[in-house]
Design an enzyme around this catalytic site. Structure first.
Site, PDB file in Angstrom:
ATOM      1  N   GLU A  76       0.837  -1.204   0.000  1.00 33.39           N
ATOM      2  CA  GLU A  76       0.000   0.000   0.000  1.00 33.39           C
ATOM      3  C   GLU A  76       0.877   1.261   0.000  1.00 33.39           C
ATOM      4  O   GLU A  76       1.826   1.378   0.768  1.00 33.39           O
ATOM      5  CB  GLU A  76      -0.882  -0.019   1.251  1.00 33.39           C
ATOM      6  CG  GLU A  76      -1.775   1.195   1.413  1.00 33.39           C
ATOM      7  CD  GLU A  76      -2.488   1.203   2.752  1.00 33.39           C
ATOM      8  OE1 GLU A  76      -3.504   1.916   2.865  1.00 33.39           O
ATOM      9  OE2 GLU A  76      -2.040   0.504   3.693  1.00 33.39           O
ATOM     10  N   LYS A  90      -9.379   2.441  -2.998  1.00 33.64           N
ATOM     11  CA  LYS A  90      -9.851   1.876  -1.738  1.00 33.64           C
ATOM     12  C   LYS A  90     -11.225   2.450  -1.403  1.00 33.64           C
ATOM     13  O   LYS A  90     -11.414   3.668  -1.359  1.00 33.64           O
ATOM     14  CB  LYS A  90      -8.844   2.215  -0.634  1.00 33.64           C
ATOM     15  CG  LYS A  90      -9.140   1.624   0.725  1.00 33.64           C
ATOM     16  CD  LYS A  90      -8.005   2.000   1.684  1.00 33.64           C
ATOM     17  CE  LYS A  90      -8.199   1.433   3.074  1.00 33.64           C
ATOM     18  NZ  LYS A  90      -7.083   1.822   3.977  1.00 33.64           N
ATOM     19  N   CYS A 127      -5.481  -2.848   2.536  1.00 33.44           N
ATOM     20  CA  CYS A 127      -5.360  -2.688   3.980  1.00 33.44           C
ATOM     21  C   CYS A 127      -6.682  -2.929   4.715  1.00 33.44           C
ATOM     22  O   CYS A 127      -7.158  -4.048   4.808  1.00 33.44           O
ATOM     23  CB  CYS A 127      -4.779  -1.306   4.289  1.00 33.44           C
ATOM     24  SG  CYS A 127      -4.166  -1.141   5.992  1.00 33.44           S
TER      25      CYS A 127
END
Length: 294
Positions: free
Chosen positions: A47, A112, A166
């Site tokens: 990430e 995300k 994540c």
């Protein structure tokens, strides 16, 4: 599909320092070339591993040096690069996964969708924004923006993958939506440096293993400081790294090409909702019996 996950072990305090950006890229370029020497067709960075915005600038494709550098690396290695970096928009940054293909200026970006409250954005900013700021924004000066939602991403002609980032790995329903959209494997990226040398990185790995078992596909997990891992479709961790070490893993990862879905992918939380209904019915029945005896 021969997949590599990279673990650059970049110190959180140096991750967004301008004078450390060049060194960070050198580390990941070196790891990428080592992975390709071992036969990797797809290389996954963690990430926000690339410090910056790798999108084309209005002046043209070649005018963004970060993007040019990443594309050159894909061209030279002939591998598909899945790179964590910041995505741009007129309204604020995204936490994104970029796919770079050799010999092509076409690119894909997944943003995300489920953000960390108080980490990537500040809830109720209108009322408490004067007292509290989001703490994990990196180089961004505003809240991170949320993407549209989980979707499968094409890795050129090789495969279709889910690229959870994540915090998204904590939520089962998000992972099943990657698979339901046609993802044949999961390429997860995260930065767990915040946790330090605690039990949290290992807990997060265990949570990721559950997501593999629920969705019925393999997961290749790239973490900045660890734990990076290769997890099979039954949730078993086949290989993993130590935390706070620079390392990489390379392995042949099976793709789930058929359309047979696990029970959870097909029906979601039906079992959990059924438990709630059964519990409510039992309580209601017991209450009626108690009233009857009264």
């Amino acid at each position: 599909l021969r997949v590599a996950v990279l673990q650059g072990n970049i110190d959180q305090g140096q991750k967004w320092a301008p004078d450390a950006a060049a060194r960070t890229l050198e580390i990941y370029e070196t790891l990428t070339r080592r992975a390709v020497e071992r036969g990797a067709e797809v290389v996954v960075w963690p990430e926000t591993a690339a410090p910056g915005f790798p999108e084309p600038l209005p002046a043209g494709f070649d005018h963004n040096p970060l993007r040019r550098r990443l594309q050159d690396l894909a061209d030279q290695t002939r591998a598909v690069l899945v790179v964590g970096a910041l995505g741009g928009s007129p309204y604020g940054p995204y936490d994104s996964a970029f796919v770079f293909l050799a010999g092509s200026t076409r690119w894909e970006r997944y943003d995300k969708a489920h953000l960390v409250p108080f980490g990537e954005y500040l809830p109720l900013r209108r009322w408490i924004g004067g007292f509290v700021n989001a703490i994990a924004r990196g180089s961004a000066h505003t809240d991170v923006r949320a993407g549209d939602g989980p979707r499968a991403t094409r890795l050129g002609e090789l495969a279709s993958a889910g690229t959870p980032i994540c915090y998204e790995l904590l939520f089962p329903d998000l992972m099943r939506r990657f698979r339901a959209d046609g993802a044949e494997l999961l390429l997860a990226m995260t930065n767990d440096a915040w946790y330090g040398r605690s039990g949290a990185p290992y807990q997060f790995l265990a949570i990721t293993a559950l997501r593999s078992a629920e969705s019925g596909v393999w997961t290749a997990r790239a973490a900045n400081t660890g734990v990076s891992a290769l997890i099979d479709d039954r949730g078993r961790v086949r290989e993993r790294t130590a935390i706070f070490e620079r390392d990489l893993l390379v392995a042949d990862v099976p793709r789930r090409e058929d359309r047979r879905m696990s029970f959870y992918v097909r029906y979601g939380d039906l079992f959990a909702w059924g438990c709630w209904v059964a519990a409510a019915a039992t309580i209601g029945l017991q209450s009626r019996r108690t009233e009857g005896r009264g």
